[in-house]
Design a protein around this motif. Structure first.
Motif, PDB file in Angstrom:
ATOM      1  N   HIS A 189       0.523   5.035  -0.705  1.00 53.39           N
ATOM      2  CA  HIS A 189      -0.336   3.955  -1.189  1.00 53.39           C
ATOM      3  C   HIS A 189      -1.722   4.495  -1.558  1.00 53.39           C
ATOM      4  O   HIS A 189      -2.362   5.180  -0.764  1.00 53.39           O
ATOM      5  CB  HIS A 189      -0.492   2.882  -0.111  1.00 53.39           C
ATOM      6  CG  HIS A 189       0.796   2.217   0.270  1.00 53.39           C
ATOM      7  ND1 HIS A 189       1.330   1.169  -0.439  1.00 53.39           N
ATOM      8  CD2 HIS A 189       1.672   2.469   1.289  1.00 53.39           C
ATOM      9  CE1 HIS A 189       2.465   0.776   0.129  1.00 53.39           C
ATOM     10  NE2 HIS A 189       2.698   1.551   1.181  1.00 53.39           N
ATOM     11  N   SER A 233      -1.276   0.044  -4.339  1.00 47.18           N
ATOM     12  CA  SER A 233      -1.153  -0.016  -2.891  1.00 47.18           C
ATOM     13  C   SER A 233      -0.835  -1.442  -2.468  1.00 47.18           C
ATOM     14  O   SER A 233      -1.227  -2.403  -3.143  1.00 47.18           O
ATOM     15  CB  SER A 233      -2.463   0.437  -2.241  1.00 47.18           C
ATOM     16  OG  SER A 233      -2.464   0.170  -0.853  1.00 47.18           O
ATOM     17  N   TYR A 234      -0.161  -1.558  -1.338  1.00 51.43           N
ATOM     18  CA  TYR A 234       0.064  -2.902  -0.783  1.00 51.43           C
ATOM     19  C   TYR A 234      -1.264  -3.520  -0.329  1.00 51.43           C
ATOM     20  O   TYR A 234      -1.379  -4.739  -0.188  1.00 51.43           O
ATOM     21  CB  TYR A 234       1.028  -2.827   0.412  1.00 51.43           C
ATOM     22  CG  TYR A 234       0.360  -2.390   1.689  1.00 51.43           C
ATOM     23  CD1 TYR A 234      -0.113  -3.319   2.614  1.00 51.43           C
ATOM     24  CD2 TYR A 234       0.156  -1.040   1.955  1.00 51.43           C
ATOM     25  CE1 TYR A 234      -0.764  -2.912   3.772  1.00 51.43           C
ATOM     26  CE2 TYR A 234      -0.497  -0.629   3.102  1.00 51.43           C
ATOM     27  CZ  TYR A 234      -0.958  -1.564   4.010  1.00 51.43           C
ATOM     28  OH  TYR A 234      -1.608  -1.156   5.144  1.00 51.43           O
ATOM     29  N   ARG A 238       2.186  -1.220  -7.124  1.00 51.93           N
ATOM     30  CA  ARG A 238       2.524  -0.550  -5.867  1.00 51.93           C
ATOM     31  C   ARG A 238       2.805   0.925  -6.138  1.00 51.93           C
ATOM     32  O   ARG A 238       2.985   1.334  -7.286  1.00 51.93           O
ATOM     33  CB  ARG A 238       3.759  -1.212  -5.228  1.00 51.93           C
ATOM     34  CG  ARG A 238       3.528  -2.673  -4.817  1.00 51.93           C
ATOM     35  CD  ARG A 238       2.516  -2.753  -3.688  1.00 51.93           C
ATOM     36  NE  ARG A 238       2.282  -4.116  -3.221  1.00 51.93           N
ATOM     37  CZ  ARG A 238       1.239  -4.854  -3.562  1.00 51.93           C
ATOM     38  NH1 ARG A 238       0.336  -4.381  -4.410  1.00 51.93           N
ATOM     39  NH2 ARG A 238       1.081  -6.071  -3.079  1.00 51.93           N
ATOM     40  N   ASP A 253       6.552  -2.184  -0.937  1.00 49.84           N
ATOM     41  CA  ASP A 253       5.778  -3.403  -1.134  1.00 49.84           C
ATOM     42  C   ASP A 253       4.910  -3.771   0.060  1.00 49.84           C
ATOM     43  O   ASP A 253       4.018  -4.615  -0.061  1.00 49.84           O
ATOM     44  CB  ASP A 253       6.711  -4.580  -1.453  1.00 49.84           C
ATOM     45  CG  ASP A 253       7.384  -4.434  -2.810  1.00 49.84           C
ATOM     46  OD1 ASP A 253       6.882  -3.625  -3.627  1.00 49.84           O
ATOM     47  OD2 ASP A 253       8.393  -5.112  -3.059  1.00 49.84           O
TER      48      ASP A 253
END
Length: 318
Positions: free
Chosen positions: A68, A107-108, A115, A174
């Motif tokens: 991420h 990134s989540y 993502r 996710d």
């Protein structure tokens, strides 16, 4: 009874085998080098993410790696634009997970939908595995108003969450599930140098039968320089090397005298550094700045009929 005992022991060991797995990461810096913001073209670069995983006992389950990346220290203004900073100034760029640069690497833990790309590793019987991912970067064109400077964004700490887990919980990235690895640090950087572009519009004095009065016409020099870049515009003496008010248009050995000026009244000659005070100065804004060139053919002995021409070289010093 013996078979049941063996099964019970193996099931009890699975959690400890998973905990024994450890992954470490490195990411190379992404350097765009010198970026020409006046060209209108995008600049591209890449970086490489390396991951190495190991375990003290065999663990044959696949390992899912989720690298991420949040905004970086430069921040992000939209899903399409992360930023590098130079003081109070910013330069837009973005990181992608595909060579076509169509899928943003995210990134989540940030505000946008993108993502990171999942990386699946298959450990050996000793629990070891490794892999790489390429980060694709692009600085889009159309940023001519960005001033010169060295631009930087750093990824470390909370901007980097590299997580890994066995593939029992799905193969997407996710969420923030999985073991958090020690965060590597890497930078995104670019340099914008002072630069200027110039275009010109010719001067056409038209047709004149007898040169018994002033013949006036105008042309243009258009200067585009990076913001805050000081520049001067010089016009040389033409093909025959004349002075600002005594240049020559030619047809074979015959000449027509003319001059170039900075003002409509034709009182301020426009020349080069060899004639003090005759150049035009300005400061760039990133946009085109049109400068009118005022031409005059004074009264003089009229040569034979024909087309008379001269070539004047425009020099931008910055």
């Amino acid at each position: 009874m013996l078979r049941a005992a063996i099964v019970a022991i193996l099931v009890a060991m699975l959690p400890s085998l998973a905990l024994a797995q450890s992954c470490s990461f490195t990411v190379t810096n992404m350097n765009f080098g010198a970026v020409d913001t006046l060209s209108g073209s995008a600049a591209t670069s890449t970086a490489t993410l390396n991951v190495t995983c190991s375990g003290s006992l065999p663990l044959l389950l696949p390992i899912l790696v989720c690298p991420h990346l949040a905004a970086g220290t430069g921040g992000a203004t939209s899903a399409a634009a992360r930023q590098m900073l130079s003081g109070a100034n910013s330069l837009d760029y973005q990181i992608y997970s595909d060579p076509a640069m169509s899928v943003v690497w995210g990134s989540y833990a940030w505000a946008y939908a993108s993502r990171p790309p999942p990386l699946m590793l298959s450990p050996s019987v000793l629990g070891n595995s490794s892999g790489t991912l390429t980060l694709y970067g692009r600085v889009p064109g159309g940023q001519a108003t960005v001033p010169p400077g060295t631009y930087l964004s750093t990824f470390s700490g909370g901007h980097v969450e590299f997580r890994y887990r066995t593939n029992l919980l799905g193969s997407n990235c996710d969420t923030g599930s999985g073991t958090l690895a020690a965060s590597p640090t890497f930078t995104i950087n670019a340099t914008i140098a002072a630069n200027c572009l110039v275009t010109t519009q010719n001067i056409d004095f038209g047709s004149k039968g007898v040169l018994d009065a002033n013949v006036d016409a105008t042309g243009q020099v258009s200067v585009t320089c990076t913001p805050s870049t000081a520049y001067t515009v010089s016009l040389n003496g033409g093909t025959t090397g004349g002075t600002p008010t005594n240049r020559k248009m030619s047809k074979g050995a015959e000449r027509v005298t003319y001059g170039l000026y900075k003002d409509n009244a034709r009182t301020q000659p426009w020349g080069d550094a060899g004639t003090p005070g005759s150049t035009v100065a300005g400061t760039g804004t990133g946009a085109a700045q049109p400068l009118t060139v005022y031409g005059r053919v004074p009264p003089q002995t009229t040569p034979s009929a024909g087309v008379y021409t001269d070539t004047v070289v425009v020099t931008i010093t910055y």
